[in-house]
Design a protein around this motif. Sequence first.
Motif, PDB file in Angstrom:
ATOM      1  N   TYR A  38      35.614  20.590  28.899  1.00  0.00           N
ATOM      2  CA  TYR A  38      35.009  21.139  27.684  1.00  0.00           C
ATOM      3  C   TYR A  38      34.406  22.517  27.982  1.00  0.00           C
ATOM      4  O   TYR A  38      33.460  22.653  28.770  1.00  0.00           O
ATOM      5  N   TRP A  44      42.067  12.285  18.554  1.00  0.00           N
ATOM      6  CA  TRP A  44      41.163  12.063  19.702  1.00  0.00           C
ATOM      7  C   TRP A  44      41.336  10.629  20.178  1.00  0.00           C
ATOM      8  O   TRP A  44      41.876   9.793  19.450  1.00  0.00           O
ATOM      9  N   TRP A  68      33.953  23.896  21.574  1.00  0.00           N
ATOM     10  CA  TRP A  68      33.185  23.542  20.361  1.00  0.00           C
ATOM     11  C   TRP A  68      32.161  24.629  20.113  1.00  0.00           C
ATOM     12  O   TRP A  68      31.662  25.256  21.066  1.00  0.00           O
ATOM     13  N   TRP A  90      39.323  12.575  25.539  1.00  0.00           N
ATOM     14  CA  TRP A  90      38.134  13.410  25.713  1.00  0.00           C
ATOM     15  C   TRP A  90      36.970  12.611  26.286  1.00  0.00           C
ATOM     16  O   TRP A  90      36.106  13.156  26.941  1.00  0.00           O
ATOM     17  N   ASP A 106      37.734  11.095  15.789  1.00  0.00           N
ATOM     18  CA  ASP A 106      36.651  10.836  16.753  1.00  0.00           C
ATOM     19  C   ASP A 106      35.353  10.475  16.036  1.00  0.00           C
ATOM     20  O   ASP A 106      35.131  10.861  14.883  1.00  0.00           O
ATOM     21  N   GLU A 107      34.521   9.774  16.744  1.00  0.00           N
ATOM     22  CA  GLU A 107      33.117   9.536  16.377  1.00  0.00           C
ATOM     23  C   GLU A 107      32.937   9.108  14.917  1.00  0.00           C
ATOM     24  O   GLU A 107      32.018   9.574  14.243  1.00  0.00           O
TER      25      GLU A 107
HETATM   26  C1  ACM Z   1      34.731  15.182  20.430  1.00  0.00           C
HETATM   27  O1  ACM Z   1      34.219  15.880  21.326  1.00  0.00           O
HETATM   28  N1  ACM Z   1      33.982  14.598  19.528  1.00  0.00           N
HETATM   29  C2  ACM Z   1      36.184  14.996  20.375  1.00  0.00           C
END
Ligand code: ACM
Length: 538
Positions: free
Chosen positions: A414, A372, A462, A389, A341-342
Motif C-alpha cells: 500500500y 477485493w 489511497w 489486500w 471490500d469492507e
Molecule cells: C481496502 O483497502 N479497503 C481494499
Amino acid sequence: MIKSAFSKYLIISIILLAVIGCTEKKKRILNLPSTDMAEASLIPKPLKIIATNEAFGLDHTTSIYTSANDKNFEKVGLFLADKIKSKTNLRLAVNDPEVPEVNGVIYINQSDSDELTTAEAYQLYITKDSIILNAKTAEGAFRGIQTIRQLIPEISNDTITELPVWVVPTGKILDIPNFEFRGSMLDVARHFFSVEDVKKYIDLLSYYKINALHLHLTDDQGWRIEIKSWPKLTEIGGSTEVGGEAGGFFTQEDYKEIVAYAADRYMMIIPEVDMPGHTNAASVSYPILNGNGKTPKLYEGTHVGFSTFDARKDTVYSFIDDVVREISALSPSPYFHIGGDESHVTKKSDYIYFVNRVEKIVQKYGKQMIGWDEVAQADVSSSSIAQFWDSEENAQEAVKKGMKVIISPAKKAYLDMQYDTLSKHGLHWAAFIPVDTAYVWSPEKYAGIPKENILGVEAPLWSETISNLEELEYLAFPRVIGYSELSWSTQENRDWDNFKVRLGNQAPYLDRMNVKYYPSELIDWKESKFTYKEIKKD
Ligand code: ACM
C-alpha cells in the motif's frame, strides 16, 4: 562539427579510452558514463544482459527507423524521438528517407523470434553503430524503448566533441516480464485528482513498464465518473471530498482522454465502482439505493464500513446495470472492478447474493470481474479475479475457486502507508513501509499463493491524506519504482543492494520530471545535472 561516421567513432573511441583510463574516483569527477551495460541503472532489471563494453554515440546524426509493416511501430518510434528530444534536445528523424547524414541508427523492428515469448517481450542489440530493438508487437517495442530511454545518460560528453554525444553502452538484452499484470491504483474518490495529474502519473509509471492503472472512482466521500443515465451521482455525489474541499469528477470525455493517453503508453485503465459498501455518495445522490436504514448525508470523514446498497432491491441492480454499461462502453480494459471490500453493514447472505448478481452484470458487458479479496466468499466464477489486500483466508478461497489473484497486501504494497513515524502524509494502520521493506519481499511466495494463480502485483494509493500531485508523488515515489521491479523482474534478478544503487540513479530523471519524491535516507540519491538546460542557455 563531427563530419563523418569515421570521425564520430574516433571520438567515441577517445571517450572510451578516457573512461577505461580513469579510476572510479576520476570517473565520477569527469562524470563520464559507464560503458558497461550490466552496470546501467535499469529499472525494472531486465531478464538477461550481456555487456560488450563499447559505446554507441547518440547524437544529432542518429536516425530512427521502424518496421514498415505495422504503423504502431512507427508510433513507438515517434514516441521515442519525442522523449529523446526532451532529455537531450536532439531532434531525431523517424523514417525519413531524406536525412542528409546518418551515422547511427535506432531500428525498431517487428520480429517473430522464438525468444520473444510474450507480447511484451523484447530484444535489444546495441553495437557501436546501431541500436536494434526487436519485438513481436508494438507493445513489446514500447516496453523496449523505455530501456533505451534509461540507457541514454542524462549527461552528454561535450568536453571532447564540439557537439554533444550521449554514450550508450553496447550489449544484448533479452527481456520478458515475470508477471503480465503490473499495476498501481489511484483513489480519486477520497480526494479528486485532475486529468492532468492522472496523465503525469501514467507517464511516470509507463517509464517503469507498469501496464495497469486502476482508478478507484467511487467511495463514501465522492462519486467521480459521469453516468449520463443517473446525473445526480456527480451533481450531488461528486461535490464533496475528505476534509470539505470541493470534490470534482471526470466527465465521460475526460475519462476517454485518460484511457487514450494510457493506451498510447500500452497501459490499461481499470475502472472501480466500489459496492455494496463504500456507497454513501451514491446513496446520497439516489436514496432509493440505500440499504443501511438511515438517511444518507454527504460525508467528508475517513471512517469506513458504514454504508451499503440495498442488496435485495431490483432498482439497485438496474442502477448497477446502467453504471457498468456506461463505463464499459468507455473502457477497452477487459476488467471491471466492483470493489466489494469492507461491507461491514451488509448481511453476509446479502453480500454473497449481491456479488453473485453483480458478477453476472459485469460479464453481460463482456468484462471480467475484479473484486477485493472479500468477493472470494461469494459463488464467483474462476474467470473472476480477487485482489488480495487483507485476508489470506479469502486469497486461499480464491485459489480454491481457480481464480487468479492480484497481489496487493496492505502490509507490503500500500503506497499510502507512511514510510516511518516522521512521514508528512499517509497512514499506518497496516504498517510503516520504508523503501527497503516495500522492495524486500516476494510476491511469488506471498501467503503461499501458487505462482500460476498470480495475475500480477498492484500497489494501491489511497488518498485520505493526500489532496494534490506533490503529496501523491511523495507517497508513490520512490516506492512504486520498486513495485515495478517486483512485478516485472524475476526473483533471481532482484537484490536490494543492487536495486538501491539503481534507484539512487533515478534522481536526475525524477528531478527532470519535477517529481517530488520522498528522499529516503536509505538511498544515496545521485545529483542532477542537465545538459539540456545548458544547451538551452546557449
Ligand atoms: C481496502 O483497502 N479497503 C481494499
